[in-house]
Design a protein around this motif. Sequence first.
Motif, PDB file in Angstrom:
ATOM      1  N   GLU A   3      40.113  94.233 -34.265  1.00  0.00           N
ATOM      2  CA  GLU A   3      38.908  94.502 -33.484  1.00  0.00           C
ATOM      3  C   GLU A   3      38.974  95.934 -32.975  1.00  0.00           C
ATOM      4  OE1 GLU A   3      36.557  92.844 -29.539  1.00  0.00           O
ATOM      5  OE2 GLU A   3      38.440  91.921 -30.148  1.00  0.00           O
TER       6      GLU A   3
ATOM      7  N   ASP B  61      35.356  90.114 -29.271  1.00  0.00           N
ATOM      8  CA  ASP B  61      34.322  90.202 -28.245  1.00  0.00           C
ATOM      9  C   ASP B  61      32.984  90.451 -28.925  1.00  0.00           C
ATOM     10  OD1 ASP B  61      36.103  89.869 -26.114  1.00  0.00           O
ATOM     11  OD2 ASP B  61      36.447  92.024 -25.916  1.00  0.00           O
ATOM     12  N   PRO B  62      31.938  89.710 -28.540  1.00  0.00           N
ATOM     13  CA  PRO B  62      30.616  89.925 -29.154  1.00  0.00           C
ATOM     14  C   PRO B  62      30.184  91.383 -29.056  1.00  0.00           C
ATOM     15  CG  PRO B  62      30.598  87.962 -27.793  1.00  0.00           C
ATOM     16  CD  PRO B  62      31.915  88.656 -27.536  1.00  0.00           C
ATOM     17  N   GLY B  63      29.634  91.901 -30.145  1.00  0.00           N
ATOM     18  CA  GLY B  63      29.136  93.271 -30.177  1.00  0.00           C
ATOM     19  C   GLY B  63      30.151  94.318 -30.571  1.00  0.00           C
ATOM     20  N   THR B  64      31.415  93.938 -30.704  1.00  0.00           N
ATOM     21  CA  THR B  64      32.423  94.913 -31.110  1.00  0.00           C
ATOM     22  C   THR B  64      32.535  94.932 -32.637  1.00  0.00           C
ATOM     23  OG1 THR B  64      34.224  93.308 -30.931  1.00  0.00           O
ATOM     24  CG2 THR B  64      33.798  94.700 -29.003  1.00  0.00           C
ATOM     25  N   SER B  65      33.101  96.003 -33.144  1.00  0.00           N
ATOM     26  CA  SER B  65      33.301  96.166 -34.580  1.00  0.00           C
ATOM     27  C   SER B  65      34.628  95.536 -34.977  1.00  0.00           C
ATOM     28  CB  SER B  65      33.300  97.654 -34.921  1.00  0.00           C
ATOM     29  OG  SER B  65      33.529  97.829 -36.291  1.00  0.00           O
TER      30      SER B  65
ATOM     31  N   THR C 280      29.945  93.863 -37.226  1.00  0.00           N
ATOM     32  CA  THR C 280      29.821  93.648 -35.789  1.00  0.00           C
ATOM     33  C   THR C 280      29.959  92.165 -35.490  1.00  0.00           C
ATOM     34  OG1 THR C 280      28.356  95.545 -35.594  1.00  0.00           O
ATOM     35  CG2 THR C 280      28.305  93.958 -33.789  1.00  0.00           C
TER      36      THR C 280
ATOM     37  N   GLY D 134      35.797 101.772 -30.915  1.00  0.00           N
ATOM     38  CA  GLY D 134      34.921 102.328 -31.934  1.00  0.00           C
ATOM     39  C   GLY D 134      35.422 103.551 -32.675  1.00  0.00           C
TER      40      GLY D 134
ATOM     41  N   ARG E 241      29.414  88.694 -33.863  1.00  0.00           N
ATOM     42  CA  ARG E 241      28.305  87.938 -33.267  1.00  0.00           C
ATOM     43  C   ARG E 241      28.897  86.659 -32.697  1.00  0.00           C
ATOM     44  NH1 ARG E 241      25.369  91.991 -33.612  1.00  0.00           N
ATOM     45  NH2 ARG E 241      24.437  92.618 -35.567  1.00  0.00           N
TER      46      ARG E 241
END
Length: 125
Positions: free
Chosen positions: A66, A16-20, A42, A70, A44
């Motif tokens: 993923e 998912d965009p923005g996840t680490s 992260t 966090g 993109r």
Amino acid sequence: MPAAAATVEVVVDGADPGTSVSVALCQGGLSEEACSLGQELTARGGTVNVVFRDVPAGRYAVAAFEDVNGNRKLDRTGLGLPIEPYGFSGGVGLKARPTFAQAAFDLREPGTALRVGLARALPRR
């Protein structure tokens, strides 16, 4: 003669965009101890690009996950099944944890590029 060194380029898809996303280079096994060389980036656009440089030639595997919440670890159920998306090199499926041999590749100079797709073992909660 000095040991040969190579570059490993890894593209991880399905985040998912923005996840680490944590990506580790593993040697000799898929345990945490065997996967000591890692990077956290992260995502993109659902993709992460990782480059490992100056890696000695040898047999390796890539493990990735993923980190949705966090906390910097792959969360699991009480039975040990991963809750967060994860994947391995070698195009192995996620019906069961692969062996190192199934996920492994031989690294030689000048290096290699590979893709790892993330998938969930269990549906989203």
